[in-house]
Design a protein around this motif. Structure first.
Motif, PDB file in Angstrom:
ATOM      1  N   HIS A 246       0.882  -1.266   0.132  1.00  0.00           N
ATOM      2  CA  HIS A 246       0.066   0.080   0.116  1.00  0.00           C
ATOM      3  C   HIS A 246       0.822   1.276   0.055  1.00  0.00           C
ATOM      4  CE1 HIS A 246      -3.241  -2.794   1.176  1.00  0.00           C
ATOM      5  NE2 HIS A 246      -4.081  -1.828   0.628  1.00  0.00           N
ATOM      6  N   GLY A 247       2.100   1.276   0.745  1.00  0.00           N
ATOM      7  CA  GLY A 247       2.857   2.435   0.585  1.00  0.00           C
ATOM      8  C   GLY A 247       3.434   2.623  -0.434  1.00  0.00           C
ATOM      9  N   LEU A 248       4.122   1.613  -1.330  1.00  0.00           N
ATOM     10  CA  LEU A 248       4.829   1.595  -2.436  1.00  0.00           C
ATOM     11  C   LEU A 248       3.847   2.032  -3.639  1.00  0.00           C
ATOM     12  CD1 LEU A 248       7.754   0.942  -3.787  1.00  0.00           C
ATOM     13  CD2 LEU A 248       6.705  -1.359  -4.026  1.00  0.00           C
ATOM     14  N   ARG A 249       2.946   1.145  -3.800  1.00  0.00           N
ATOM     15  CA  ARG A 249       1.988   1.245  -4.869  1.00  0.00           C
ATOM     16  C   ARG A 249       0.609   1.968  -4.690  1.00  0.00           C
ATOM     17  NH1 ARG A 249       4.531  -3.581  -4.770  1.00  0.00           N
ATOM     18  NH2 ARG A 249       5.772  -4.206  -6.496  1.00  0.00           N
ATOM     19  N   GLY A 250       0.383   2.166  -3.352  1.00  0.00           N
ATOM     20  CA  GLY A 250      -0.923   3.029  -3.179  1.00  0.00           C
ATOM     21  C   GLY A 250      -0.558   4.462  -3.024  1.00  0.00           C
ATOM     22  N   LEU A 251       0.259   4.744  -1.893  1.00  0.00           N
ATOM     23  CA  LEU A 251       0.694   6.194  -2.010  1.00  0.00           C
ATOM     24  C   LEU A 251       2.057   6.525  -2.522  1.00  0.00           C
ATOM     25  CD1 LEU A 251       0.031   5.967   2.149  1.00  0.00           C
ATOM     26  CD2 LEU A 251      -1.527   6.630   0.485  1.00  0.00           C
ATOM     27  N   GLN A 252       2.536   5.706  -3.406  1.00  0.00           N
ATOM     28  CA  GLN A 252       3.865   6.108  -3.927  1.00  0.00           C
ATOM     29  C   GLN A 252       4.896   6.787  -2.956  1.00  0.00           C
ATOM     30  OE1 GLN A 252       0.736   7.284  -5.823  1.00  0.00           O
ATOM     31  NE2 GLN A 252       1.024   5.084  -6.366  1.00  0.00           N
ATOM     32  N   LEU A 253       5.295   5.878  -1.873  1.00  0.00           N
ATOM     33  CA  LEU A 253       6.208   6.453  -1.070  1.00  0.00           C
ATOM     34  C   LEU A 253       7.719   6.059  -1.752  1.00  0.00           C
ATOM     35  CD1 LEU A 253       4.721   5.078   2.340  1.00  0.00           C
ATOM     36  CD2 LEU A 253       4.922   7.502   1.327  1.00  0.00           C
ATOM     37  N   ALA A 254       7.644   5.343  -2.763  1.00  0.00           N
ATOM     38  CA  ALA A 254       8.736   5.046  -3.506  1.00  0.00           C
ATOM     39  C   ALA A 254       8.275   4.215  -4.792  1.00  0.00           C
ATOM     40  CB  ALA A 254       9.563   3.806  -2.903  1.00  0.00           C
ATOM     41  N   LYS A 255       9.283   4.267  -5.738  1.00  0.00           N
ATOM     42  CA  LYS A 255       8.876   3.632  -7.004  1.00  0.00           C
ATOM     43  C   LYS A 255       8.891   2.207  -7.157  1.00  0.00           C
ATOM     44  CE  LYS A 255       9.359   4.963 -11.881  1.00  0.00           C
ATOM     45  NZ  LYS A 255       9.856   5.779 -12.852  1.00  0.00           N
ATOM     46  N   ALA A 256       8.004   1.505  -7.432  1.00  0.00           N
ATOM     47  CA  ALA A 256       8.054   0.084  -7.612  1.00  0.00           C
ATOM     48  C   ALA A 256       8.975  -0.214  -8.844  1.00  0.00           C
ATOM     49  CB  ALA A 256       6.545  -0.437  -7.933  1.00  0.00           C
ATOM     50  N   SER A 257       9.567  -1.480  -8.641  1.00  0.00           N
ATOM     51  CA  SER A 257      10.668  -1.958  -9.479  1.00  0.00           C
ATOM     52  C   SER A 257      10.089  -2.036 -10.874  1.00  0.00           C
ATOM     53  CB  SER A 257      11.378  -3.053  -8.788  1.00  0.00           C
ATOM     54  OG  SER A 257      10.671  -4.150  -8.632  1.00  0.00           O
ATOM     55  N   GLU A 258       8.892  -2.808 -11.084  1.00  0.00           N
ATOM     56  CA  GLU A 258       8.279  -2.961 -12.115  1.00  0.00           C
ATOM     57  C   GLU A 258       8.166  -1.775 -13.069  1.00  0.00           C
ATOM     58  OE1 GLU A 258       6.570  -3.238  -9.248  1.00  0.00           O
ATOM     59  OE2 GLU A 258       4.697  -2.982  -9.485  1.00  0.00           O
ATOM     60  N   LEU A 259       8.099  -0.578 -12.726  1.00  0.00           N
ATOM     61  CA  LEU A 259       7.856   0.470 -13.330  1.00  0.00           C
ATOM     62  C   LEU A 259       8.919   0.968 -14.192  1.00  0.00           C
ATOM     63  CD1 LEU A 259       5.472   2.514 -10.844  1.00  0.00           C
ATOM     64  CD2 LEU A 259       4.693   1.286 -12.752  1.00  0.00           C
ATOM     65  N   GLY A 260       9.982   0.596 -13.781  1.00  0.00           N
ATOM     66  CA  GLY A 260      11.316   1.242 -14.200  1.00  0.00           C
ATOM     67  C   GLY A 260      11.662   2.503 -14.160  1.00  0.00           C
ATOM     68  N   GLY A 261      12.369   3.284 -14.956  1.00  0.00           N
ATOM     69  CA  GLY A 261      12.643   4.529 -14.749  1.00  0.00           C
ATOM     70  C   GLY A 261      13.411   4.704 -13.555  1.00  0.00           C
ATOM     71  N   THR A 262      13.543   6.170 -13.137  1.00  0.00           N
ATOM     72  CA  THR A 262      14.505   6.655 -12.264  1.00  0.00           C
ATOM     73  C   THR A 262      13.791   6.301 -10.956  1.00  0.00           C
ATOM     74  OG1 THR A 262      14.929   8.565 -13.509  1.00  0.00           O
ATOM     75  CG2 THR A 262      15.530   8.681 -11.095  1.00  0.00           C
ATOM     76  N   ALA A 263      14.543   5.685 -10.048  1.00  0.00           N
ATOM     77  CA  ALA A 263      14.058   5.438  -8.853  1.00  0.00           C
ATOM     78  C   ALA A 263      14.144   6.491  -7.710  1.00  0.00           C
ATOM     79  CB  ALA A 263      15.018   4.055  -8.259  1.00  0.00           C
ATOM     80  N   PHE A 264      13.190   6.217  -6.629  1.00  0.00           N
ATOM     81  CA  PHE A 264      13.144   7.243  -5.529  1.00  0.00           C
ATOM     82  C   PHE A 264      12.420   6.579  -4.580  1.00  0.00           C
ATOM     83  CE2 PHE A 264       8.433   8.229  -5.073  1.00  0.00           C
ATOM     84  CZ  PHE A 264       8.051   8.022  -6.392  1.00  0.00           C
ATOM     85  N   SER A 265      12.960   6.824  -3.248  1.00  0.00           N
ATOM     86  CA  SER A 265      12.156   6.354  -2.217  1.00  0.00           C
ATOM     87  C   SER A 265      12.231   7.427  -1.025  1.00  0.00           C
ATOM     88  CB  SER A 265      12.825   5.010  -1.796  1.00  0.00           C
ATOM     89  OG  SER A 265      12.424   4.589  -0.536  1.00  0.00           O
ATOM     90  N   LYS A 266      10.937   7.759  -0.579  1.00  0.00           N
ATOM     91  CA  LYS A 266      11.064   8.762   0.653  1.00  0.00           C
ATOM     92  C   LYS A 266      11.320   8.030   1.928  1.00  0.00           C
ATOM     93  CE  LYS A 266       7.125  11.155  -1.428  1.00  0.00           C
ATOM     94  NZ  LYS A 266       5.772  11.414  -1.625  1.00  0.00           N
TER      95      LYS A 266
END
Length: 244
Positions: A133-153
């Protein structure tokens, strides 16, 4: 800034140290904190079990709606509960600008209290579990399956903790297998997913596993104990608030 602290039901009953750490952490960030005593559940357990229609009555939504005008934000140490509030229970009750006032605690510290200085000391090797929920629901970080530039609060905050050695295990952003009633009705699959998580954590030889959701840890703690693992679980607020 005045903040209403919502301590979810399962944390209130099973993990009170997480609620206490959240309170102290918010106070350290300079907030006036009001403990929302009448609010104990977001209704997610009922909704996930197919009884969402029972959670739309005033017993669930009203306490949040009544608290909101008196605070700048409602903050909870649970991405799962905040996601359910903003995407289900209160979605039809509030405009988007009001829904934005509900924040998971690391999201709040990272995005709202931008001048907050983490002053904690936790000299241990710690692995991170990125809850769904934090990763894919609230976008607290970028999920690995999305690719692109990573980020993680979450990682941004943990990397500021003195002495902490942060480790990202393989498949850290895959589900732990809890999923509320999923762990009850699909017990065998749920346990196997938890054991996969344990295997990847053990490979990194860490002392602790942390996450934003104790709901994941309700499941993983059982799997870890059943497998006699020495890895301890600790909520991220307990690390960010730590001075040991």
């Amino acid at each position: 800034m005045r903040v209403g602290l919502f301590v979810p039901c399962y944390i209130d009953q099973l993990y009170p140290t997480v609620g206490r750490a959240s309170l102290e952490l918010l106070q350290k960030s300079g907030c006036e904190v009001i403990f929302l005593e009448d609010i104990l559940c977001c209704g997610q357990p009922m909704a996930n079990s197919g009884y969402e229609h029972y959670t739309t009555n005033k017993n669930y939504a009203s306490p949040f709606l009544e608290a909101l005008p008196n605070v700048d934000y409602v903050v909870a140490p649970s991405a799962s509960c905040i996601y359910h509030l903003t995407h289900h229970l209160l979605k039809e009750e509030l405009e988007q600008d009001k829904l934005q006032k509900f924040k998971e605690i690391t999201e709040f510290l990272h995005d709202v209290k931008t001048n907050f200085v983490v002053q904690s000391y936790f000299p241990h090797r710690v692995a991170l579990h990125k809850s769904c929920h934090g990763l894919r629901g609230l976008q607290l970080a970028k999920a690995s399956e999305l690719g692109g530039t990573a980020f993680s609060k979450i990682e941004n905050l943990l990397n500021k903790v003195e002495g902490l050695h942060l480790v990202i295990p393989a498949q850290s952003d895959e589900c732990c297998g809890f999923g509320g009633s999923f762990s009850v009705f699909e017990n065998a699959v749920s346990v196997r997913m938890g054991e996969d998580k344990l295997k990847n954590v053990l490979h990194e030889k860490v002392e602790y596993l942390t996450a934003t959701d104790m709901s994941c840890f309700m499941h993983l703690e059982g799997v870890f104990k059943e497998n006699e693992s020495v890895v301890k679980i600790v909520h991220i607020t307990e690390i960010l608030n730590s001075s040991l």
